[in-house]
Design an enzyme around this catalytic site. Structure first.
Site, short mmCIF file in Angstrom:
data_model
loop_
_atom_site.label_atom_id
_atom_site.label_comp_id
_atom_site.label_asym_id
_atom_site.label_seq_id
_atom_site.Cartn_x
_atom_site.Cartn_y
_atom_site.Cartn_z
N LYS A 154 0.83 -1.21 0.00
CA LYS A 154 0.00 0.00 0.00
C LYS A 154 0.87 1.26 0.00
O LYS A 154 0.66 2.15 -0.81
CB LYS A 154 -0.93 0.04 1.23
CG LYS A 154 -1.88 -1.14 1.35
CD LYS A 154 -2.83 -0.98 2.51
CE LYS A 154 -2.17 -0.97 3.87
NZ LYS A 154 -1.72 -2.32 4.32
N ARG B 31 -9.81 0.76 8.04
CA ARG B 31 -9.38 -0.58 8.45
C ARG B 31 -10.49 -1.34 9.16
O ARG B 31 -10.29 -2.49 9.55
CB ARG B 31 -8.18 -0.46 9.36
CG ARG B 31 -6.84 -0.68 8.64
CD ARG B 31 -5.70 -0.53 9.62
NE ARG B 31 -4.53 -1.25 9.24
CZ ARG B 31 -3.49 -0.72 8.61
NH1 ARG B 31 -3.49 0.54 8.25
NH2 ARG B 31 -2.43 -1.46 8.34
N ARG C 266 11.47 -6.10 5.94
CA ARG C 266 11.38 -4.67 6.28
C ARG C 266 11.81 -4.44 7.73
O ARG C 266 12.51 -3.48 8.02
CB ARG C 266 9.95 -4.15 6.07
CG ARG C 266 9.85 -2.66 6.37
CD ARG C 266 8.51 -2.08 6.00
NE ARG C 266 7.45 -2.56 6.86
CZ ARG C 266 6.16 -2.26 6.71
NH1 ARG C 266 5.79 -1.49 5.70
NH2 ARG C 266 5.26 -2.72 7.54
N ARG D 67 11.44 -1.39 12.31
CA ARG D 67 10.06 -1.08 12.76
C ARG D 67 9.63 -2.12 13.77
O ARG D 67 9.69 -3.32 13.49
CB ARG D 67 9.13 -1.10 11.54
CG ARG D 67 8.36 0.19 11.40
CD ARG D 67 7.55 0.17 10.15
NE ARG D 67 6.23 -0.40 10.38
CZ ARG D 67 5.22 -0.27 9.54
NH1 ARG D 67 5.39 0.41 8.42
NH2 ARG D 67 4.06 -0.80 9.79
N ARG E 238 -1.05 -9.13 13.36
CA ARG E 238 -1.56 -8.14 12.39
C ARG E 238 -2.34 -8.82 11.27
O ARG E 238 -3.35 -8.29 10.79
CB ARG E 238 -0.41 -7.32 11.81
CG ARG E 238 0.08 -6.28 12.80
CD ARG E 238 1.48 -5.82 12.49
NE ARG E 238 1.56 -5.07 11.25
CZ ARG E 238 2.71 -4.85 10.62
NH1 ARG E 238 3.84 -5.33 11.09
NH2 ARG E 238 2.72 -4.13 9.52
P1 B4P Z 1 4.06 -1.76 2.30
O1 B4P Z 1 3.19 -2.75 1.66
O2 B4P Z 1 4.28 -0.48 1.68
O3 B4P Z 1 3.47 -1.70 3.78
P2 B4P Z 1 1.98 -1.30 4.12
O4 B4P Z 1 1.02 -2.35 3.62
O5 B4P Z 1 1.77 0.10 3.67
O6 B4P Z 1 2.09 -1.27 5.71
P3 B4P Z 1 1.30 -1.79 6.93
O7 B4P Z 1 -0.12 -2.14 6.62
O8 B4P Z 1 2.13 -2.82 7.56
O9 B4P Z 1 1.40 -0.59 7.89
P4 B4P Z 1 0.58 0.74 8.19
O10 B4P Z 1 1.59 1.77 8.25
O11 B4P Z 1 -0.58 0.98 7.30
O12 B4P Z 1 5.50 -2.37 2.51
C1 B4P Z 1 5.78 -3.63 3.03
C2 B4P Z 1 7.17 -4.11 2.56
O13 B4P Z 1 7.03 -4.80 1.31
C3 B4P Z 1 8.16 -2.98 2.30
O14 B4P Z 1 9.38 -3.32 2.85
C4 B4P Z 1 8.25 -2.89 0.78
O15 B4P Z 1 9.51 -2.48 0.32
C5 B4P Z 1 7.94 -4.31 0.34
N1 B4P Z 1 7.31 -4.38 -0.97
C6 B4P Z 1 6.34 -3.54 -1.44
N2 B4P Z 1 5.99 -3.91 -2.69
C7 B4P Z 1 6.74 -5.01 -3.00
C8 B4P Z 1 6.85 -5.87 -4.17
N3 B4P Z 1 6.11 -5.67 -5.25
N4 B4P Z 1 7.69 -6.92 -4.12
C9 B4P Z 1 8.46 -7.14 -3.02
N5 B4P Z 1 8.44 -6.36 -1.91
C10 B4P Z 1 7.58 -5.31 -1.90
O16 B4P Z 1 -0.01 0.41 9.64
C11 B4P Z 1 0.79 0.11 10.76
C12 B4P Z 1 -0.06 -0.02 12.04
O17 B4P Z 1 -0.67 1.25 12.36
C13 B4P Z 1 -1.26 -0.97 11.98
O18 B4P Z 1 -0.88 -2.30 12.23
C14 B4P Z 1 -2.17 -0.39 13.10
O19 B4P Z 1 -1.75 -0.79 14.37
C15 B4P Z 1 -1.96 1.10 12.96
N6 B4P Z 1 -2.96 1.72 12.08
C16 B4P Z 1 -2.70 2.30 10.88
N7 B4P Z 1 -3.83 2.74 10.31
C17 B4P Z 1 -4.84 2.42 11.17
C18 B4P Z 1 -6.27 2.58 11.13
N8 B4P Z 1 -6.87 3.13 10.08
N9 B4P Z 1 -7.00 2.14 12.19
C19 B4P Z 1 -6.41 1.57 13.25
N10 B4P Z 1 -5.07 1.37 13.34
C20 B4P Z 1 -4.29 1.79 12.31
#
Ligand code: B4P
Length: 191
Positions: free
Chosen positions: A14, A89, A128, A134, A145
């Site tokens: 994302k 979420r 990551r 992190r 998660r």
């Molecule tokens: P991303 O895929 O970018 O990670 P994310 O889904 O954005 O993050 P996540 O859901 O974990 O965290 P968030 O900050 O939203 O990257 C993951 C990895 O994969 C990276 O290292 C990247 O380089 C790699 N990657 C990406 N694309 C790739 C590909 N094509 N091939 C290989 N590797 C690849 O949330 C964190 C926490 O915040 C939640 O758990 C919750 O506790 C809280 N939170 C956030 N929003 C909330 C909400 N709305 N309500 C309640 N709690 C919330």
């Protein structure tokens, strides 16, 4: 106005794809995860509260995140559109977002759901965690998660499918390959 929800399990890409969407479509990026991590870094009261949930792999309470979002709208009144990354979420958050957009005479145009299997998600997040340090990217927290995602977040897919807005995208492949799949969906529709 173009309003996109980028949806998917933790580690589905994302944040990565949001960066590319911002560059191409000049949208305002709203990542609740980034906002919460910033609060934690600055040792604010909100950060202290959020940290308690995030380190356990749990969601921060709906009311807290919804208030953050409402304030962001107030501060970005002239935006050409938004990318919602990691929000909503829960169904409660989804309904609150719809209501906030209606108040502004707009709506979500499309929900891009990045589809990635659990093995790849876990592998990406562990990698990551090793690089970024992190503290929610540990094997134990990743497991909870993913459970939280399937229990509380994935029901939103049905919510958006019923509205005719959900588009599933294969989230495996290179970052550029995935982005070109997303571009095709956005560019072929007349938003
Ligand atoms: P991303 O895929 O970018 O990670 P994310 O889904 O954005 O993050 P996540 O859901 O974990 O965290 P968030 O900050 O939203 O990257 C993951 C990895 O994969 C990276 O290292 C990247 O380089 C790699 N990657 C990406 N694309 C790739 C590909 N094509 N091939 C290989 N590797 C690849 O949330 C964190 C926490 O915040 C939640 O758990 C919750 O506790 C809280 N939170 C956030 N929003 C909330 C909400 N709305 N309500 C309640 N709690 C919330």
């Amino acid at each position: 106005m173009l309003n996109i929800v980028i949806f998917g399990a933790p580690g589905s890409g994302k944040g990565t794809q949001s960066q590319k969407l911002i560059e191409k479509y000049h949208l305002t990026h709203i990542s609740t995860g980034d906002i919460l991590r910033n609060e934690i870094e600055h040792h604010t009261k909100l950060g202290e509260l959020a940290n308690k949930y995030m380190t356990k792999g749990q969601l921060v309470p709906d009311s807290v995140v919804i208030d953050i979002l409402d304030e962001l709208f107030v501060h970005n009144p002239d935006s050409v559109g938004y990318i919602f990354d990691g929000f909503p979420r829960t169904l409660t958050q989804g309904e609150a977002l719809d209501a906030m957009l209606v108040k502004r005479n707009t709506a979500i145009n499309v929900v891009i759901s990045l589809e990635v299997d659990d093995d790849h998600l876990t592998e990406r997040l562990i990698k990551r965690g090793e690089i970024s340090g992190r503290n929610d990217d540990t094997p134990e927290t990743i497991k909870s998660r993913l459970q939280v995602y399937y229990q509380q977040t994935s029901p939103l897919k049905e919510y958006y499918a019923e509205q005719g807005k959900l588009v599933k995208i294969d989230g495996l492949g290179t970052v550029d390959d995935i982005f070109s799949r997303i571009e095709k969906v956005i560019d072929k529709r007349d938003y």
